[in-house]
Scaffold this active site. Sequence first.
Site, PDB file in Angstrom:
ATOM      1  CG  HIS A  74      13.953 -30.418  10.649  1.00 32.41           C
ATOM      2  ND1 HIS A  74      14.242 -30.539  11.987  1.00 32.41           N
ATOM      3  CD2 HIS A  74      14.950 -29.676  10.115  1.00 32.41           C
ATOM      4  CE1 HIS A  74      15.369 -29.887  12.247  1.00 32.41           C
ATOM      5  NE2 HIS A  74      15.815 -29.357  11.124  1.00 32.41           N
ATOM      6  CG  ASP A 128       7.940 -27.796  10.500  1.00 26.50           C
ATOM      7  OD1 ASP A 128       8.152 -26.566  10.427  1.00 26.50           O
ATOM      8  OD2 ASP A 128       8.857 -28.633  10.621  1.00 26.50           O
ATOM      9  CB  CYS A 133      17.860 -31.801  10.575  1.00 26.18           C
ATOM     10  SG  CYS A 133      19.172 -31.032  11.496  1.00 26.18           S
TER      11      CYS A 133
END
Length: 409
Positions: A126, A203, A367
């Site tokens: 991202h 993440d 994104c």
Amino acid sequence: MITSVLNTAELRKDFPLLEQSVNGKKLVYLDNAATTQKPKEVLEALNTYYEEYNSNVHRGVHLLSQKATDAYEAARTNVAAFINAKHSHEVIFTRGTTEGINLISNTFGRMFLQKGDSILITAMEHHSNIVPWQMICEERGATLKVLPIDDDGVLKMEELPALLDDKTKLFAFTYVSNSLGTVNDVHEIIAQAHGKNIPVLVDAAQAVQHMKVDVQHLDADFLVFSGHKIYGPTGIGVLYGKEQWLNVLPPWQGGGDMIKTVSFEKTVYNELPYKYEAGTPDVSGAIGLSAAITYLNGIGLEAIEESEHELIQYALEKLTAIEGLTFIGKAKDRAGAISFLLNGIHPFDVGELLDKQGIAVRTGHHCTQPLMDIFNIPGTVRASFAFYNTREDVDLLVAGVRKAAQMLS
Ligand code: PMP
């Protein structure tokens, strides 16, 4: 609709927003990777805080402030137990995944990155796990390296050993891809990085809501996620960091709460976790997130994982039967999102027609522009699932996509 593991029809009733109609049609909410809906338990926790004990934390001796502080710190303990952190002071409340990554890129980057060093990421990150590293690499004269993916959207693990070289200071990667739904082999990645003494940042923005995440079992150095993607409020997130790292790294933002003493000559910083929480924190957000976690614990992450897996397999099977539909991302191990394109039709047009039928999906680059560039596409149509989605939702999506294909081709 009863799936084999969860009574989804019953659970849906906990989410007032899902009851509504959109454009005269029953709402089919399939944009859960962008943000999830909130159960009544979370809304009630927020309301109770503001109606009964709204107050600033860590400051007042008065009863309301003590109540707010207790609830805020209980939220931290709840989060720590949820991800199995060894200590609750390893849980830092942030604004979300993005802020957690910026906190580490700024502190770790300034302390350890030298000219000629590198940070490693993957091709499926991202923007929030690309841009902060680009910024700090530029500042420090370091290089950003990228582990590539294959045509199915799976990491090329055979290229990892060479990329984990002695210049690599940290490997930051996503657990689950928000665009492709790929679940990465996080245990193997961390074992390889640690084999070369390279710390990792995971993440977990698209992982914690879909599967049990255990930071000690993973041996993650840093792990980040957002409250709003795990049925909690917006504006709150979590940075987990191993105590040894958080003690060594410098503070990031300065201000109230992160200090022990201040004089014009010198400030002595506070201990963990307060060292990283400058200013009034999002007290209600933390309380809301904690309520979401308690709610999820009541259902059980194992049951959620199994139920969602079943639903995604069903969706893949049904979507495969649509002529002209191509999946972007074909990993075997997947969670959350399914991305696709309809022959030559722009994803926005498909998304618009689906919206007219009450079906909320995301269209665009999600994104992850560099990832879209690799596939040489402007974006995808992405349907992303939560445990409250049903087979009926999938059937309506499939019917909607068929209708869009007919109208647009
Ligand atoms: N990483 C991933 C994998 C994501 O899916 C997202 C949100 N789409 C983020 C990071 C950023 O999360 P936030 O905007 O909540 O900070």
